[in-house]
Scaffold this active site. Structure first.
Site, PDB file in Angstrom:
ATOM      1  N   THR A  70      -7.405 -11.663   2.676  1.00 45.31           N
ATOM      2  CA  THR A  70      -8.524 -10.978   1.987  1.00 45.31           C
ATOM      3  C   THR A  70      -9.802 -11.764   1.920  1.00 45.31           C
ATOM      4  O   THR A  70     -10.645 -11.203   1.465  1.00 45.31           O
ATOM      5  CB  THR A  70      -7.978 -10.279   0.704  1.00 45.31           C
ATOM      6  OG1 THR A  70      -7.322 -11.505  -0.118  1.00 45.31           O
ATOM      7  CG2 THR A  70      -6.680  -9.223   1.029  1.00 45.31           C
ATOM      8  N   GLN A  95       1.958  -5.913  -3.134  1.00 42.64           N
ATOM      9  CA  GLN A  95       2.227  -6.183  -1.638  1.00 42.64           C
ATOM     10  C   GLN A  95       3.524  -5.440  -1.340  1.00 42.64           C
ATOM     11  O   GLN A  95       4.059  -4.345  -2.040  1.00 42.64           O
ATOM     12  CB  GLN A  95       2.135  -7.600  -1.056  1.00 42.64           C
ATOM     13  CG  GLN A  95       0.737  -7.950  -1.049  1.00 42.64           C
ATOM     14  CD  GLN A  95       0.473  -8.900  -2.342  1.00 42.64           C
ATOM     15  OE1 GLN A  95       1.369  -9.537  -2.905  1.00 42.64           O
ATOM     16  NE2 GLN A  95      -0.975  -8.906  -2.510  1.00 42.64           N
ATOM     17  N   LEU A 121       3.658  13.710  -4.132  1.00 46.59           N
ATOM     18  CA  LEU A 121       2.769  14.801  -3.189  1.00 46.59           C
ATOM     19  C   LEU A 121       1.393  14.739  -3.435  1.00 46.59           C
ATOM     20  O   LEU A 121       0.765  15.796  -3.193  1.00 46.59           O
ATOM     21  CB  LEU A 121       3.224  16.416  -3.325  1.00 46.59           C
ATOM     22  CG  LEU A 121       4.746  16.516  -3.183  1.00 46.59           C
ATOM     23  CD1 LEU A 121       5.261  17.683  -4.070  1.00 46.59           C
ATOM     24  CD2 LEU A 121       5.077  16.374  -1.650  1.00 46.59           C
ATOM     25  N   THR A 136      -8.379  -3.296  -2.624  1.00 41.64           N
ATOM     26  CA  THR A 136      -8.861  -4.549  -2.944  1.00 41.64           C
ATOM     27  C   THR A 136     -10.298  -4.470  -2.050  1.00 41.64           C
ATOM     28  O   THR A 136     -11.282  -4.951  -2.430  1.00 41.64           O
ATOM     29  CB  THR A 136      -8.092  -5.647  -2.958  1.00 41.64           C
ATOM     30  OG1 THR A 136      -6.891  -5.376  -3.656  1.00 41.64           O
ATOM     31  CG2 THR A 136      -8.528  -6.949  -3.193  1.00 41.64           C
ATOM     32  N   LYS A 173       1.032   4.329  -8.676  1.00 45.21           N
ATOM     33  CA  LYS A 173       1.335   5.766  -9.103  1.00 45.21           C
ATOM     34  C   LYS A 173       2.739   5.607  -9.731  1.00 45.21           C
ATOM     35  O   LYS A 173       2.897   6.211 -10.777  1.00 45.21           O
ATOM     36  CB  LYS A 173       1.053   6.760  -8.123  1.00 45.21           C
ATOM     37  CG  LYS A 173       1.542   8.121  -8.855  1.00 45.21           C
ATOM     38  CD  LYS A 173       1.381   9.369  -7.821  1.00 45.21           C
ATOM     39  CE  LYS A 173       2.054  10.548  -8.221  1.00 45.21           C
ATOM     40  NZ  LYS A 173       2.069  11.837  -7.328  1.00 45.21           N
ATOM     41  N   LYS A 228       2.449   2.263  -5.078  1.00 42.52           N
ATOM     42  CA  LYS A 228       3.165   1.566  -5.945  1.00 42.52           C
ATOM     43  C   LYS A 228       2.479   1.792  -7.553  1.00 42.52           C
ATOM     44  O   LYS A 228       3.314   1.785  -8.337  1.00 42.52           O
ATOM     45  CB  LYS A 228       3.599   0.097  -5.859  1.00 42.52           C
ATOM     46  CG  LYS A 228       4.498  -0.233  -4.820  1.00 42.52           C
ATOM     47  CD  LYS A 228       4.833  -1.927  -4.475  1.00 42.52           C
ATOM     48  CE  LYS A 228       3.599  -2.535  -4.621  1.00 42.52           C
ATOM     49  NZ  LYS A 228       2.931  -2.008  -3.261  1.00 42.52           N
ATOM     50  N   ARG A 287     -10.512  -2.263   3.453  1.00 41.84           N
ATOM     51  CA  ARG A 287     -10.373  -2.233   4.726  1.00 41.84           C
ATOM     52  C   ARG A 287      -9.559  -1.024   5.049  1.00 41.84           C
ATOM     53  O   ARG A 287      -8.786  -0.419   4.579  1.00 41.84           O
ATOM     54  CB  ARG A 287      -9.553  -3.492   5.213  1.00 41.84           C
ATOM     55  CG  ARG A 287     -10.274  -4.749   5.252  1.00 41.84           C
ATOM     56  CD  ARG A 287      -9.559  -6.068   5.615  1.00 41.84           C
ATOM     57  NE  ARG A 287      -8.619  -6.117   4.937  1.00 41.84           N
ATOM     58  CZ  ARG A 287      -7.571  -7.114   4.890  1.00 41.84           C
ATOM     59  NH1 ARG A 287      -7.733  -8.132   6.024  1.00 41.84           N
ATOM     60  NH2 ARG A 287      -6.669  -7.225   4.310  1.00 41.84           N
ATOM     61  N   ASP A 308       0.755  -1.071  -0.021  1.00 42.70           N
ATOM     62  CA  ASP A 308      -0.031   0.014   0.177  1.00 42.70           C
ATOM     63  C   ASP A 308       0.816   1.218   0.139  1.00 42.70           C
ATOM     64  O   ASP A 308       0.375   2.391   0.548  1.00 42.70           O
ATOM     65  CB  ASP A 308      -1.008   0.079   1.310  1.00 42.70           C
ATOM     66  CG  ASP A 308      -1.815  -1.390   1.372  1.00 42.70           C
ATOM     67  OD1 ASP A 308      -2.234  -1.498   0.244  1.00 42.70           O
ATOM     68  OD2 ASP A 308      -1.790  -1.714   2.501  1.00 42.70           O
ATOM     69  N   GLY A 358      -3.763  -4.371  -5.110  1.00 43.22           N
ATOM     70  CA  GLY A 358      -4.526  -3.509  -5.883  1.00 43.22           C
ATOM     71  C   GLY A 358      -3.758  -2.214  -6.042  1.00 43.22           C
ATOM     72  O   GLY A 358      -2.865  -1.724  -5.140  1.00 43.22           O
ATOM     73  N   HIS A 359      -3.952  -1.535  -7.331  1.00 41.91           N
ATOM     74  CA  HIS A 359      -3.220  -0.452  -7.626  1.00 41.91           C
ATOM     75  C   HIS A 359      -4.193   0.618  -8.089  1.00 41.91           C
ATOM     76  O   HIS A 359      -5.316   0.351  -8.963  1.00 41.91           O
ATOM     77  CB  HIS A 359      -2.152  -0.354  -9.025  1.00 41.91           C
ATOM     78  CG  HIS A 359      -0.789  -1.102  -8.542  1.00 41.91           C
ATOM     79  ND1 HIS A 359      -0.480  -1.510  -7.249  1.00 41.91           N
ATOM     80  CD2 HIS A 359      -0.068  -1.775  -9.372  1.00 41.91           C
ATOM     81  CE1 HIS A 359       0.823  -1.895  -7.226  1.00 41.91           C
ATOM     82  NE2 HIS A 359       0.911  -2.367  -8.424  1.00 41.91           N
ATOM     83  N   LYS A 365       3.293  10.434  -0.579  1.00 42.99           N
ATOM     84  CA  LYS A 365       2.328  10.730   0.466  1.00 42.99           C
ATOM     85  C   LYS A 365       2.992  11.687   1.334  1.00 42.99           C
ATOM     86  O   LYS A 365       2.493  11.927   2.351  1.00 42.99           O
ATOM     87  CB  LYS A 365       1.342   9.631   1.058  1.00 42.99           C
ATOM     88  CG  LYS A 365       0.495   8.923   0.092  1.00 42.99           C
ATOM     89  CD  LYS A 365      -0.411   8.316   0.864  1.00 42.99           C
ATOM     90  CE  LYS A 365      -1.359   7.486   0.073  1.00 42.99           C
ATOM     91  NZ  LYS A 365      -2.662   6.877   0.566  1.00 42.99           N
TER      92      LYS A 365
END
Length: 439
Positions: free
Chosen positions: A123, A218, A408, A294, A13, A11, A297, A8, A35-36, A325
């Site tokens: 999951t 992951q 950013l 995904t 982006k 990756k 959560r 998470d 998930g991306h 971020k």
């Protein structure tokens, strides 16, 4: 390109950013548990199996043999992209990748439920059981889907075998073998044009000196062998997994790029030394929109952990980092960074192999000043507030690896390229003139 934390890290982006200069993008492990999320011109794309390089029309995208594929989800992604006007003609699927079946999902959810207080945070998408069948040599591969007679013969036996487990162990209704076979034969017809020997395709691209990006799902701390076992995924997200999951030799990979958030998150169960409970943790979650692509959560949030960061550098042989971020920290008066652990009164600089010991680790923090102003519009290092730049320098020093990219925000343009992440210096801590690497 790999995740340097618990996944998470953003990756999707960074893959999208690097894909602009890549001829081929290859996904090498994981399944629909990953998930991306990529934002392009205000449009959000959520991908689980297809590499985000698919958004570039001339980039060849490959799903390697180390990935486990749920055909239904993959076809849904294909349909979604095509409805949005994104061509999928350049998607190739490994014929030796393993297939997630309905019984995998059923067993995954039932097994996790049976664990009670010992849940690992799966999951429920059937990933672990798919990899288990692969190791047990009872799995279904994509090439089996392409042969109706072989698939029917194999699935008739396998579903009868799995039905015993479903009924006797988990008290679940049995699967109808014929119905399942018919569904998967339809999936096969849709996917057939994309199925090839991807190892051969990748090798051919290497021989022609094309630029290839290997994309992991992951993160390092979720690696089956090198993560916080048993609170891990069922494959190898680390850099070495790219070789096994695609069929290329290690000497063919010449650069490893890590992705880490400016803070740390973790989803699911397992120890997390820098986890924040209370107002600050909620602020990070809200500002960072920390909800899984995904599963939806809520992610657990904490301060940046340089101990696991250094571990990721070592395990993966990272040449540089992408920090994502940074803008989430814009409102912080002070920021803490974990520089070491205290374990039973002893100072520890290195990540422990035992999750039981890891659960006893108490973070040793260094407090640095925040910048209390927006960085969302910054496009060059000199645009950043001094405290934000100092924070990046501090992370680079702790990790002992240069930072090549600073993100950013979610959009493509909300990015600072510090140095060429593909062709820049390999783990250079000093510039050619002997001055320290700034970021």
């Amino acid at each position: 390109m790999i995740g340097a934390q618990w996944g998470d890290e953003g990756k999707g982006k960074i893959t999208d950013l690097l894909s602009k200069s890549a001829d081929v993008v290859v996904r090498y492990q994981g399944g629909v548990n990953a998930g991306h999320t990529v934002v392009v011109q205000g449009q959000t794309f959520k991908l689980h199996l297809i590499p985000s390089g698919i958004l570039y029309p001339d980039t060849e995208c490959i799903i390697g043999c180390g990935t486990v594929i749920d055909p239904q989800v993959l076809i849904e992604e294909l349909d979604q992209l095509e409805k949005l006007g994104i061509s999928t003609r350049n998607l190739l699927i490994s014929q030796t990748a393993h297939v997630t079946m309905p019984y995998h999902r059923m067993i995954d959810r039932a097994s996790e439920e049976r664990r009670g207080n010992h849940k690992i945070g799966t999951t429920g998408r059937g990933i672990g059981p798919t990899y288990a069948d692969k190791s047990e040599r009872t799995g279904i591969r994509i090439l089996d889907l392409m042969d109706p007679d072989a698939l029917r013969k194999q699935l008739n036996w396998t579903i009868n075998y799995k039905n015993v487990i479903l009924e006797k162990l988990y008290n679940l209704p049995p699967l109808d073998a014929e119905e399942t076979i018919e569904h998967y034969l339809k999936y096969a017809d849709r996917l057939r044009p994309h199925v090839v020997d991807t190892s051969l395709k990748i090798y051919d691209a290497i021989q022609r000196r094309r630029n290839i990006l290997f994309e992991g799902a992951q993160g390092t701390l979720l690696d089956l062998d090198h993560g916080t076992y048993p609170y891990v995924t069922s494959s190898n997200p680390v850099a070495g997994g790219a070789c096994v999951g695609t069929g290329v030799g290690p000497t063919m990979i010449d650069r490893v790029i890590g992705v880490a958030k400016a803070y740390t998150t973790r989803v699911g169960e397992g120890p997390f030394p820098t986890e924040l409970h209370g107002e600050v943790g909620e602020l990070l979650c809200d500002r960072g929109a920390e909800f899984g692509t995904t599963t939806g959560r809520k992610r657990r949030c904490g301060w940046f952990d340089a101990v696991i960061g250094r571990y990721a550098v070592r395990i993966n042989g990272l040449d540089c980092l992408a920090i994502t971020k940074l803008d989430v920290l814009d409102e912080m008066e002070e920021i803490q960074v974990c520089v070491a652990y205290e374990i039973d009164g002893q100072n520890c600089q290195d990540f422990p192999s035992s999750s039981r010991i890891f659960a006893r680790c108490k973070p040793i923090y260094k407090t640095v000043p925040g910048w209390k102003q927006s960085t969302a519009e910054c496009r060059k290092l000199e645009d950043l507030p001094k405290q934000a730049l100092d924070y990046l320098k501090f992370l680079a020093e702790l990790m002992e690896v240069p930072i090549a990219i600073v993100s950013l925000g979610a959009s493509r343009d909300q990015t600072i390229i510090v140095e060429d992440p593909i062709h820049g210096p390999k783990r250079a801590l000093l510039h050619a003139d002997g001055t320290p690497v700034a970021v």
